[in-house]
Design a protein around this motif. Structure first.
Motif, PDB file in Angstrom:
ATOM      1  N   ALA A  81     -10.226  16.693  -3.810  1.00  0.00           N
ATOM      2  CA  ALA A  81      -9.896  15.733  -4.860  1.00  0.00           C
ATOM      3  C   ALA A  81      -8.639  14.974  -4.466  1.00  0.00           C
ATOM      4  N   TYR A  82      -8.641  13.686  -4.741  1.00  0.00           N
ATOM      5  CA  TYR A  82      -7.483  12.836  -4.507  1.00  0.00           C
ATOM      6  C   TYR A  82      -6.953  12.336  -5.849  1.00  0.00           C
ATOM      7  N   ILE A  83      -5.670  12.474  -6.046  1.00  0.00           N
ATOM      8  CA  ILE A  83      -5.011  11.835  -7.186  1.00  0.00           C
ATOM      9  C   ILE A  83      -4.404  10.546  -6.661  1.00  0.00           C
ATOM     10  N   LEU A  84      -4.907   9.419  -7.161  1.00  0.00           N
ATOM     11  CA  LEU A  84      -4.494   8.120  -6.642  1.00  0.00           C
ATOM     12  C   LEU A  84      -3.745   7.316  -7.702  1.00  0.00           C
ATOM     13  N   ASP A  85      -2.689   6.689  -7.264  1.00  0.00           N
ATOM     14  CA  ASP A  85      -1.953   5.749  -8.100  1.00  0.00           C
ATOM     15  C   ASP A  85      -1.950   4.411  -7.361  1.00  0.00           C
ATOM     16  N   LEU A  86      -2.669   3.435  -7.903  1.00  0.00           N
ATOM     17  CA  LEU A  86      -2.805   2.128  -7.257  1.00  0.00           C
ATOM     18  C   LEU A  86      -1.706   1.191  -7.753  1.00  0.00           C
ATOM     19  N   LYS A  87      -0.970   0.614  -6.821  1.00  0.00           N
ATOM     20  CA  LYS A  87       0.076  -0.342  -7.145  1.00  0.00           C
ATOM     21  C   LYS A  87      -0.255  -1.676  -6.484  1.00  0.00           C
ATOM     22  N   ARG A  88      -0.117  -2.752  -7.262  1.00  0.00           N
ATOM     23  CA  ARG A  88      -0.364  -4.069  -6.656  1.00  0.00           C
ATOM     24  C   ARG A  88       0.654  -4.351  -5.565  1.00  0.00           C
TER      25      ARG A  88
END
Length: 371
Positions: free
Chosen positions: A179-186
């Motif tokens: 599992a990946y915990i992802l935080d997408l930032k522009r």
């Protein structure tokens, strides 16, 4: 269960069929920059042209869906009605657009990421109701220990918590039980010299320690034995996988899908073109309004401008009294002689009660003296 920073999966290599077959039989994935049972020394990376993943996506395959997402984002940006701002004036619409773009681009990346990930049937992307508890024991473990020493620790998600953390996406590779915990930032530009990035990483790592239990209890007994965290920079600046920073141009390795990064790049290009069109329209409107205001103000100021009287010479006139009177006489009657005696009175006839000249002081304010 191992918990570590996301690392680069290498996939199959065309010039090494033997190694590719061995990797497929073992079912494990090298983690050159990670921690846990599969951690090995980082090998020399193969050229990008030789790296292949088991799944492929082309922009043509997802173009229709991504265009719909772009249209929705643009519509949401245009729907906002900015509040009046005396400082920004007629430019408030431009500022409102810029703020809306920053928010909507992040959401656009999340939905597009989910759509592109469908090319890998082993990948499940979770987007809704992702409120992970920040268990006190997890926060204490992360703050008091090296991240690599926490491998294998799994905590109960129902333990006492201090708040919660909501990631943008949770990506589960069911074939690898990862599992990946992802935080997408522009863009990570605003995080440059602040502590916010470290605070975000702390929350993500604490959430990673309870994620296996949370997935099992809330996602229909979904089981994973590895959790990795990654902050994805939409601007694709240089990444640092050892600290969990990934460029958007590298998501092929996260999803194990060739072409995923290219699809996201084309999405951002099209979205950027639409946004720039909106900004240009609003800028032209603002400039047009300002031009009309400038014309009106200019005409008003021109009408108000009148010949100014000569300034008072505080040091006294540069000409004598007789010369000044003579100059005025020329203006009133050019035919009158310059020294007509009728124009002047004798000095002894001047009334002594007339006010005498007063000396004026000009300078900085001073404290009044005692009377």
């Amino acid at each position: 269960m191992s918990t570590n920073t996301a690392s680069v999966p290498y996939g199959e290599v065309l010039n090494s069929l033997v190694n590719a077959s061995a990797s497929a039989m073992s079912g494990s994935r090298p983690r050159p920059f990670g921690f846990g049972r599969n951690a090995i020394a980082a090998p020399i990376r193969e050229p990008a042209a030789l790296r292949r993943h088991p799944h492929l996506v082309r922009f043509e395959d997802v173009e229709a869906d991504l265009d719909v997402l772009i249209d929705r984002a643009i519509t949401a940006i245009m729907d906002g009605e900015p509040a009046e701002d005396k400082i920004l004036g007629h430019y408030v619409h431009i500022a409102s657009l810029v703020r809306a773009v920053s928010f909507r681009e992040g959401k656009l990346l999340e939905y597009a990421f989910e759509r592109v990930a469908r090319a890998n049937p082993n990948v499940l992307v979770l987007m809704q109701s992702l409120k992970l508890p920040l268990v006190k024991a997890a926060l204490e473990a992360v703050s008091g220990n090296n991240w690599s020493s926490l491998d294998g620790i799994k905590l109960d998600c129902e333990s006492p918590a201090k708040g919660s953390y909501t990631p943008d996406l949770i990506v589960v590779n069911r074939a690898r039980h990862t599992a990946y915990i992802l935080d997408l930032k522009r863009s990570l530009a605003s995080y440059g010299d602040t502590s916010r990035l470290e605070e975000l990483k702390t929350k993500m790592m604490a959430a990673a320690m309870v994620l296996p239990d949370w997935l099992y209890k809330t996602q229909k007994r979904l089981m994973v034995d590895t959790v990795e965290v990654a902050i994805v920079d939409g601007a694709s600046r240089p990444s640092d996988h050892a600290t969990g920073i990934w460029a958007l141009s590298e998501i092929d390795d996260l999803l194990e899908i060739d072409g995923a990064a290219a699809c996201m790049a084309e999405l951002r290009r099209r979205f950027g073109a639409r946004v720039q069109q909106l900004l240009e329209v609003e800028a032209r409107k603002a400039i047009g309004v300002d031009e009309r205001i400038v014309e009106v103000v200019g005409d008003t100021e021109a009408a108000l401008i009148t010949p100014k009287p000569p300034r008072i010479n505080l040091n006294g006139p540069s000409r004598t009294f007789e010369e000044e009177m003579a100059a005025q006489s020329f203006d009133e009657d050019p035919l009158r002689g310059p020294w007509d005696e009728e124009r002047f009175e004798r000095v002894d006839t001047i009334d002594d009660d007339e006010p005498r000249p007063v000396f004026f002081r000009i300078g900085y304010a001073r404290r009044p003296g005692a009377l």
